[in-house]
Scaffold this motif. Structure first.
Motif, mmCIF file in Angstrom:
data_model
loop_
_atom_site.group_PDB
_atom_site.id
_atom_site.type_symbol
_atom_site.label_atom_id
_atom_site.label_comp_id
_atom_site.label_asym_id
_atom_site.label_seq_id
_atom_site.Cartn_x
_atom_site.Cartn_y
_atom_site.Cartn_z
ATOM 1 N N SER A 1 7.742 6.403 -7.545
ATOM 2 C CA SER A 1 6.775 7.036 -8.430
ATOM 3 C C SER A 1 6.436 6.095 -9.565
ATOM 4 O O SER A 1 7.311 5.389 -10.078
ATOM 5 C CB SER A 1 7.357 8.347 -8.987
ATOM 6 O OG SER A 1 6.567 8.849 -10.033
ATOM 7 N N LEU A 2 5.166 6.123 -9.982
ATOM 8 C CA LEU A 2 4.738 5.293 -11.102
ATOM 9 C C LEU A 2 5.344 5.780 -12.408
ATOM 10 O O LEU A 2 5.627 4.996 -13.308
ATOM 11 C CB LEU A 2 3.202 5.317 -11.182
ATOM 12 C CG LEU A 2 2.539 4.395 -12.197
ATOM 13 C CD1 LEU A 2 2.902 2.940 -11.924
ATOM 14 C CD2 LEU A 2 1.025 4.582 -12.160
ATOM 15 N N ALA A 3 5.556 7.096 -12.514
ATOM 16 C CA ALA A 3 6.061 7.674 -13.753
ATOM 17 C C ALA A 3 7.544 7.362 -13.934
ATOM 18 O O ALA A 3 8.251 7.072 -12.968
ATOM 19 C CB ALA A 3 5.844 9.186 -13.744
ATOM 20 N N ARG A 4 8.010 7.475 -15.161
ATOM 21 C CA ARG A 4 9.429 7.239 -15.457
ATOM 22 C C ARG A 4 10.299 8.367 -14.949
ATOM 23 O O ARG A 4 11.517 8.264 -14.955
ATOM 24 C CB ARG A 4 9.637 7.043 -16.951
ATOM 25 C CG ARG A 4 9.035 5.750 -17.429
ATOM 26 C CD ARG A 4 9.507 5.353 -18.810
ATOM 27 N NE ARG A 4 8.963 4.040 -19.138
ATOM 28 C CZ ARG A 4 9.524 2.889 -18.771
ATOM 29 N NH1 ARG A 4 10.658 2.918 -18.103
ATOM 30 N NH2 ARG A 4 8.978 1.746 -19.078
ATOM 31 N N THR A 5 9.684 9.465 -14.543
ATOM 32 C CA THR A 5 10.411 10.511 -13.834
ATOM 33 C C THR A 5 9.605 10.827 -12.587
ATOM 34 O O THR A 5 8.536 10.260 -12.379
ATOM 35 C CB THR A 5 10.544 11.787 -14.678
ATOM 36 O OG1 THR A 5 9.253 12.403 -14.770
ATOM 37 C CG2 THR A 5 11.076 11.477 -16.061
ATOM 38 N N ALA B 1 0.809 -1.195 0.000
ATOM 39 C CA ALA B 1 0.000 0.000 0.000
ATOM 40 C C ALA B 1 0.850 1.257 0.000
ATOM 41 O O ALA B 1 0.415 2.298 -0.485
ATOM 42 C CB ALA B 1 -0.926 -0.010 1.202
ATOM 43 N N GLY B 2 2.040 1.186 0.571
ATOM 44 C CA GLY B 2 2.890 2.356 0.654
ATOM 45 C C GLY B 2 4.335 1.941 0.490
ATOM 46 O O GLY B 2 4.648 0.777 0.243
ATOM 47 N N PHE C 1 6.725 9.100 -0.373
ATOM 48 C CA PHE C 1 7.849 8.802 0.510
ATOM 49 C C PHE C 1 7.505 7.706 1.508
ATOM 50 O O PHE C 1 6.354 7.567 1.935
ATOM 51 C CB PHE C 1 8.249 10.054 1.306
ATOM 52 C CG PHE C 1 9.057 11.053 0.539
ATOM 53 C CD1 PHE C 1 8.440 12.065 -0.178
ATOM 54 C CD2 PHE C 1 10.440 10.993 0.535
ATOM 55 C CE1 PHE C 1 9.177 12.998 -0.878
ATOM 56 C CE2 PHE C 1 11.191 11.919 -0.164
ATOM 57 C CZ PHE C 1 10.563 12.926 -0.874
ATOM 58 N N GLY C 2 8.524 6.950 1.919
ATOM 59 C CA GLY C 2 8.413 6.069 3.062
ATOM 60 C C GLY C 2 8.665 6.854 4.349
ATOM 61 O O GLY C 2 8.930 8.068 4.313
ATOM 62 N N PRO D 1 9.442 -0.346 -2.507
ATOM 63 C CA PRO D 1 8.566 0.689 -3.079
ATOM 64 C C PRO D 1 7.153 0.160 -3.305
ATOM 65 O O PRO D 1 6.890 -1.034 -3.143
ATOM 66 C CB PRO D 1 9.249 0.995 -4.413
ATOM 67 C CG PRO D 1 9.884 -0.305 -4.798
ATOM 68 C CD PRO D 1 10.336 -0.935 -3.502
ATOM 69 N N ILE D 2 6.263 1.050 -3.699
ATOM 70 C CA ILE D 2 4.910 0.654 -4.079
ATOM 71 C C ILE D 2 5.008 -0.250 -5.317
ATOM 72 O O ILE D 2 5.772 0.046 -6.249
ATOM 73 C CB ILE D 2 4.045 1.886 -4.358
ATOM 74 C CG1 ILE D 2 3.862 2.683 -3.054
ATOM 75 C CG2 ILE D 2 2.695 1.496 -4.950
ATOM 76 C CD1 ILE D 2 3.170 4.016 -3.219
ATOM 77 N N SER D 3 4.252 -1.342 -5.278
ATOM 78 C CA SER D 3 4.322 -2.323 -6.356
ATOM 79 C C SER D 3 4.063 -1.680 -7.717
ATOM 80 O O SER D 3 3.096 -0.936 -7.889
ATOM 81 C CB SER D 3 3.282 -3.424 -6.098
ATOM 82 O OG SER D 3 3.318 -4.381 -7.135
ATOM 83 N N GLY D 4 4.957 -1.952 -8.667
ATOM 84 C CA GLY D 4 4.781 -1.424 -10.014
ATOM 85 C C GLY D 4 5.389 -0.065 -10.255
ATOM 86 O O GLY D 4 5.399 0.423 -11.389
#
Lengths: 112, 115
Positions: free
Chosen positions: B95-99, B2-3, B106-107, B25-28
């Motif tokens: 982050s899901l994005a490539r940037t 989840a986080g 944050f954790g 990290p967040i999965s994916g």
């Protein structure tokens, strides 16, 4: 070199007493300005992103505004649960992978 | 998950000891960042991964700092021969994005104290 200066360093408010936090920045081409909230022992929590001068965003008692040189985080009628450190950060256009440059933060304490 | 999960939450190391800090990290999430936050300061960038590739390590303060993300998910930040000035909170973000253009999550960080 990108720089972010936040003021004041610390702010004590009474519950219901509105105020503003300031974030002044210098950056070689702003891609985005971010506001985060950080509670003790926790990582920063995302609040807002602003991309261009004149933009405003609101969330509950918080409103963020942006000019070409600074951003303000306005807190209207704050409650004790708004107590936290508020961090401002900038992303530069030439930051290929979008790293953030943070200020030192403003520590806000709201007393009941 | 989840986080963003970081472990351990707290680490006390004797000067000269090696330490390893883990970030889940967040999965994916494609992008993963490490930041260092000294007491009373804002976070400072250390390094960035896009999947398993370390694309930016310009913020690592010395060659004692090393980070890896071998399978593009979990990352480890290793500090060799720790010094007192390494005492800080180490934050991981993904982050899901490539940037990180749209910001990232944050954790809670690992607080490292070198004695």
């Amino acid at each position: 070199e990108d720089q972010v200066t936040q003021s004041p360093e610390a702010l004590r408010l009474q519950e219901g007493e509105s105020s503003s936090l300031n974030c002044s920045y210098t950056v070689s081409g702003l891609r985005g300005l971010f506001w985060y909230r950080q509670d003790p022992g926790k990582g920063p929590e995302f609040l807002f992103t602003l991309y261009s001068a004149g933009e405003e965003k609101e969330k509950e008692r918080l409103k963020a505004t942006l000019t070409k040189k600074e951003s303000f985080l306005h807190i209207t009628a704050p409650k004790p649960e708004d107590s936290a450190t508020y961090l401002c950060a900038v992303q530069a256009r030439n930051s290929g992978y979008s790293t953030l440059t943070f200020g030192k933060g403003t520590m806000l304490l709201v007393s009941p | 998950g989840a986080g963003v999960s970081q472990s351990p939450r707290y680490k006390v190391a004797k000067r000269g000891q090696d330490v390893a800090l883990r970030c889940d990290p967040i999965s994916g999430h494609v992008s993963l960042f490490w930041y260092q936050q000294a007491l009373g300061q804002g976070p400072e960038f250390l390094t960035y991964f896009q999947n398993e590739a370390q694309l930016d390590k310009s913020g690592l303060p010395s060659d004692r700092f090393f980070a890896e993300r071998p399978e593009g998910s979990v990352s480890t930040l290793k500090i060799q021969r720790t010094q007192q000035e390494d005492s800080a909170v180490y934050l991981c973000a993904s982050s899901l994005a490539r940037t990180g253009f749209y910001g990232y999550t944050f954790g809670s960080g690992t607080r490292l104290t070198v004695v």
